[in-house]
Enzyme design. Structure first.
Site, PDB file in Angstrom:
ATOM      1  N   ASP A 101       0.765  -1.135   0.087  1.00 25.11           N
ATOM      2  CA  ASP A 101       0.045  -0.228  -0.032  1.00 25.11           C
ATOM      3  C   ASP A 101       0.809   1.357  -0.015  1.00 25.11           C
ATOM      4  OD1 ASP A 101      -2.397  -1.572   0.389  1.00 25.11           O
ATOM      5  OD2 ASP A 101      -2.055  -1.362   2.315  1.00 25.11           O
ATOM      6  N   HIS A 253       1.209  -7.735   0.024  1.00 29.29           N
ATOM      7  CA  HIS A 253      -0.067  -8.695   0.405  1.00 29.29           C
ATOM      8  C   HIS A 253      -0.826  -8.772  -0.908  1.00 29.29           C
ATOM      9  CE1 HIS A 253      -1.164  -4.604   1.540  1.00 29.29           C
ATOM     10  NE2 HIS A 253      -2.322  -4.799   1.148  1.00 29.29           N
ATOM     11  N   ARG A 268     -10.085  -1.424   8.206  1.00 29.63           N
ATOM     12  CA  ARG A 268      -8.541  -1.112   8.068  1.00 29.63           C
ATOM     13  C   ARG A 268      -8.232   0.017   8.497  1.00 29.63           C
ATOM     14  NH1 ARG A 268      -5.422  -1.166   2.303  1.00 29.63           N
ATOM     15  NH2 ARG A 268      -5.169   1.166   2.774  1.00 29.63           N
TER      16      ARG A 268
END
Ligand code: SIN
Length: 278
Positions: A101, A253, A268
């Site tokens: 991310d 991921h 999240r």
């Protein structure tokens, strides 16, 4: 004494944290131990955590400022908690390809604390891969080449206006804000552990700085195939109350999309990070 302990997974990345109850909050000694464990293992897994959204935010807040996600819908009443949702009507999931991310930001987010709220009867696992191992298992010659390179990353092709047109659903917003481009070393020195890690990813990396797309693609593809080898990865199966706390600088991921017609809801909370050095 922090009391907690780490049990490494049987895979190539991650550890389970034992003897900890996040509903009660954590103290400074526990936070310090978890930060160190995160740097070492790349992702920390917690089972059976019955926590409120407030406790979720408080836990993440021990590791840095909270990043309010500019593209995902948030949980009602909790702007700091992004909803990672797949409804039965959705074909695509969020995060359904290998990525790390925020690599498109100048100071990429440290990581996220992802909590399972609703899970499908089967499927919906998340795979993690170690970027320490991805780097450490390359030849010395390729390591030397990569050590001198930088790569360009962007959010535009994933969250931008053109991607929004493809998605056409209500889980994403603000495509006009997807204007981030960043350049980072291809091999970073991890801010917590000091270990070297490979820092390119299939989701957001565009090309090597100063190289064309055509020149970049074969080497990037080779690195992606290498990094995702099974021996560098661990596949996490979620139950309600499971948590994964991953470090974006040490891992990739990939959320598996193998539960058509079912609902999966994750909360999240993302933590701000620092600029990365080689
Ligand atoms: C993400 O990429 O943040 C989502 C991961 C998941 O839902 O398992």
């Amino acid at each position: 004494m922090s009391g907690l302990s780490f049990q490494p997974t049987e895979g190539g990345v991650g550890a389970f944290v034992q003897d900890i109850d996040l509903s009660a909050g954590i103290d400074a000694a526990q936070a310090a131990r978890l930060r160190e464990g995160l740097g070492e293992h790349g992702v920390l897994f917690f089972r059976d955590q019955d926590i409120t959204p407030e406790a979720h935010q408080d836990f993440a807040g021990h590791f840095g400022e909270i990043n309010v996600n500019r593209f995902f819908a948030h949980v009602d009443g909790y702007p700091q908690i992004a909803a990672v949702l797949k409804e039965p009507r959705h074909e695509k999931n969020i995060g359904g390809g290998w990525h790390t991310d925020h690599s498109y930001d100048a100071a990429p987010a440290l990581g996220s604390v992802l909590l399972a709220r609703e899970v499908p009867a089967a499927g919906g696992d998340t795979e993690f891969a170690s970027m320490y191992r991805a780097y450490e298992t390359l030849s010395e010659g390729l390591k030397r080449t990569l050590d001198g390179l930088r790569a360009e990353h962007s959010s535009r092709h994933v969250f931008g206006v053109s991607a929004r047109a493809r998605y056409k659903d209500d889980r994403f917003h603000s495509p006009e804000e997807a204007v981030q481009d960043a350049v980072h070393p291809v091999v970073i020195r991890h801010p917590i552990s000091g270990r070297k890690a490979l820092y390119v990813n299939p989701g957001f990396t565009l090309r090597f700085e100063g190289w064309t797309d055509e020149e970049s693609k074969p080497l990037l593809d080779m690195l992606y195939t290498h990094a995702a080898k099974p021996e560098h990865t661990y596949r996490y199966t979620w139950d309600v109350g499971s948590i994964a706390f991953w470090d974006n600088r040490a891992t990739w991921h990939h959320a598996l999309n193998d539960y058509p017609g079912e609902r999966r809801l994750m909360h999240r909370v993302t933590i701000e990070g620092v600029p990365l050095n080689g």
